[in-house]
Design an enzyme around this catalytic site. Structure first.
Site, mmCIF file in Angstrom:
data_model
loop_
_atom_site.group_PDB
_atom_site.id
_atom_site.type_symbol
_atom_site.label_atom_id
_atom_site.label_comp_id
_atom_site.label_asym_id
_atom_site.label_seq_id
_atom_site.Cartn_x
_atom_site.Cartn_y
_atom_site.Cartn_z
ATOM 1 N N GLU A 56 70.404 78.300 32.069
ATOM 2 C CA GLU A 56 69.036 78.495 31.557
ATOM 3 C C GLU A 56 69.128 78.990 30.126
ATOM 4 O O GLU A 56 70.227 79.214 29.599
ATOM 5 C CB GLU A 56 68.258 79.479 32.428
ATOM 6 C CG GLU A 56 68.892 80.850 32.509
ATOM 7 C CD GLU A 56 68.182 81.792 33.469
ATOM 8 O OE1 GLU A 56 66.994 81.595 33.765
ATOM 9 O OE2 GLU A 56 68.828 82.761 33.907
ATOM 10 N N HIS B 127 76.853 107.762 36.869
ATOM 11 C CA HIS B 127 76.547 106.372 37.135
ATOM 12 C C HIS B 127 75.747 106.206 38.421
ATOM 13 O O HIS B 127 74.788 105.452 38.460
ATOM 14 C CB HIS B 127 77.830 105.539 37.174
ATOM 15 C CG HIS B 127 78.487 105.437 35.831
ATOM 16 N ND1 HIS B 127 79.077 106.520 35.212
ATOM 17 C CD2 HIS B 127 78.605 104.405 34.979
ATOM 18 C CE1 HIS B 127 79.540 106.142 34.040
ATOM 19 N NE2 HIS B 127 79.267 104.863 33.866
ATOM 20 N N LYS C 56 65.392 90.450 37.391
ATOM 21 C CA LYS C 56 64.861 90.579 36.024
ATOM 22 C C LYS C 56 65.140 92.002 35.548
ATOM 23 O O LYS C 56 64.245 92.840 35.442
ATOM 24 C CB LYS C 56 63.370 90.227 35.984
ATOM 25 C CG LYS C 56 62.916 89.776 34.593
ATOM 26 C CD LYS C 56 61.656 88.952 34.687
ATOM 27 C CE LYS C 56 61.076 88.604 33.326
ATOM 28 N NZ LYS C 56 61.986 87.936 32.408
ATOM 29 N N TYR D 55 61.975 94.615 34.611
ATOM 30 C CA TYR D 55 60.771 94.365 33.819
ATOM 31 C C TYR D 55 60.116 93.059 34.223
ATOM 32 O O TYR D 55 60.681 92.268 34.975
ATOM 33 C CB TYR D 55 61.109 94.374 32.324
ATOM 34 C CG TYR D 55 61.724 93.092 31.790
ATOM 35 C CD1 TYR D 55 63.050 92.773 32.026
ATOM 36 C CD2 TYR D 55 60.957 92.188 31.053
ATOM 37 C CE1 TYR D 55 63.601 91.601 31.533
ATOM 38 C CE2 TYR D 55 61.507 91.015 30.551
ATOM 39 C CZ TYR D 55 62.828 90.720 30.797
ATOM 40 O OH TYR D 55 63.365 89.557 30.319
ATOM 41 N N LEU E 250 67.235 83.032 36.699
ATOM 42 C CA LEU E 250 66.047 83.800 37.066
ATOM 43 C C LEU E 250 65.076 82.886 37.814
ATOM 44 O O LEU E 250 64.873 81.745 37.394
ATOM 45 C CB LEU E 250 65.372 84.328 35.793
ATOM 46 C CG LEU E 250 64.181 85.250 36.057
ATOM 47 C CD1 LEU E 250 64.680 86.635 36.445
ATOM 48 C CD2 LEU E 250 63.275 85.340 34.845
HETATM 49 N N1 PDD Z 1 61.757 85.860 30.017
HETATM 50 N N2 PDD Z 1 65.133 82.874 32.298
HETATM 51 C C1 PDD Z 1 65.276 84.063 31.705
HETATM 52 C C2 PDD Z 1 66.643 84.592 31.515
HETATM 53 C C3 PDD Z 1 64.141 84.791 31.292
HETATM 54 O O1 PDD Z 1 64.285 85.995 30.722
HETATM 55 C C4 PDD Z 1 62.849 84.235 31.477
HETATM 56 C C5 PDD Z 1 61.605 84.951 31.058
HETATM 57 C C6 PDD Z 1 62.753 82.975 32.093
HETATM 58 C C7 PDD Z 1 61.423 82.331 32.374
HETATM 59 O O2 PDD Z 1 60.787 83.007 33.429
HETATM 60 P P1 PDD Z 1 59.196 83.020 33.539
HETATM 61 O O3 PDD Z 1 58.758 81.606 33.603
HETATM 62 O O4 PDD Z 1 58.917 83.742 34.809
HETATM 63 O O5 PDD Z 1 58.675 83.725 32.314
HETATM 64 C C8 PDD Z 1 63.919 82.327 32.493
HETATM 65 C C9 PDD Z 1 60.654 86.670 29.558
HETATM 66 C C10 PDD Z 1 59.448 85.904 29.187
HETATM 67 C C11 PDD Z 1 61.136 87.590 28.434
HETATM 68 O O6 PDD Z 1 62.248 88.083 28.567
HETATM 69 O O7 PDD Z 1 60.408 87.831 27.482
#
Ligand code: PDD
Length: 280
Positions: free
Chosen positions: A179, A102, A147, A31, A203
């Site tokens: 993170e 799977h 992601k 996603y 990520l």
């Molecule tokens: N999440 N780390 C993780 C685990 C994340 O799921 C996200 C973003 C980030 C930040 O990445 P970015 O700057 O590209 O949004 C870091 C999204 C926003 C979500 O799951 O809603």
């Protein structure tokens, strides 16, 4: 709400997804979340590249991502979201296949492709006051750089944060902060923005990348190096970065206060610069 689903636009209430969908059964998909302001998608090329990378990493080659990315910007006007802040969620799974097995379906089935746009309220109060985070063990797998839809550890970490009245959970692996559950993290130490490097345990955050560009433009020194959880209390500032988070000051970690408990000057400078890039 009008959404994009498998090549067509339709009311969200008319979307029907099979219980055999591998996204439902296995979390077998990826996603993106893209921020929009006044009808413009922020860092679209970066999101396109990251989606392509995620699809490559899970060996999902059959999705028509050109059609998806053509459709995504039109979701904003179709939903009266062409002024002000908005966000777009998009997801691709390996599709619906029986029997449940799977390994990938053979022959491959059509992937399930979905995108929706929704209004987004800027977290202005949190930006102004800063937020509290809690520390949680990082219980995720070894491909956090993808992601993927497999966010159960992130869900549990964020739920723990919510139950503790905190905004986010900072995840800790082997004594180092990786993170947040849905955001990246940085510390400011003696004026230097210090961030955990992007590895298979983080990520490749697009807001983080944008923040690094802002640091360069503003002559703020940067060091990408592992951040020990034990070093957090001596940091001058801490902040989160993410599409729905922006640049977010952290003023409390668990039960201790970051510096004087107010957003620090480097974080504020970066937040101001970041908001100028996404004005709505
Ligand atoms: N999440 N780390 C993780 C685990 C994340 O799921 C996200 C973003 C980030 C930040 O990445 P970015 O700057 O590209 O949004 C870091 C999204 C926003 C979500 O799951 O809603």
């Amino acid at each position: 709400m009008t959404v994009y689903f498998n090549g067509t636009f339709l009311p969200k209430s008319e979307v029907s997804i099979s219980p055999d969908d591998r996204g439902f059964l296995f979390g077998d998909g990826v996603y993106e979340v893209v921020r929009a302001h006044d009808g413009a998608l922020f860092r679209l090329d970066d999101h396109r590249r990251r989606l392509a990378r995620s699809l490559e990493a899970i060996q999902l080659h059959a999705a028509d991502t050109d059609a998806l990315w053509d459709a995504v910007p039109t979701l904003l006007p179709r939903n009266d979201l062409d002024t002000g802040p908005a966000k777009v969620y998009l997801q691709i799974t390996r599709g619906a296949a029986t029997p449940r097995q799977h390994a990938f379906p053979d022959p491959p089935v059509a992937p399930t492709v979905y995108a929706r746009a929704s209004a987004y309220e800027l977290p202005v109060e949190e930006w102004a006051a800063g937020v509290r985070v809690v520390l949680r063990p990082d219980q995720r797998w070894a491909r956090c750089d993808i992601k993927s839809l497999n966010y159960l550890p992130n869900v549990l970490a964020n739920q723990a944060a919510q139950e503790a009245g905190a905004y986010e959970a900072l995840q800790v692996r082997d004594g180092f902060v990786t993170e947040g559950s849905h955001s990246s993290v940085a510390a400011v130490v003696d004026g230097t923005v210090t961030l955990p490097p992007i590895t298979n345990y983080t990520l490749p955050s697009i807001t983080r990348k944008t923040t690094l560009e802002l640091c360069e433009a503003l002559n703020v020194p940067v060091e990408e190096t592992p951040v020990a959880v034990d070093a957090l209390p001596t940091a001058d500032e801490l902040f989160l970065m993410g599409t729905t988070t922006g640049v977010m000051p952290i003023v409390q970690v668990d039960d201790w206060t970051v510096a004087d408990g107010t957003p620090g000057p480097v974080t504020q400078e970066l937040l101001t610069a970041f908001r100028a890039l996404t004005p709505a």
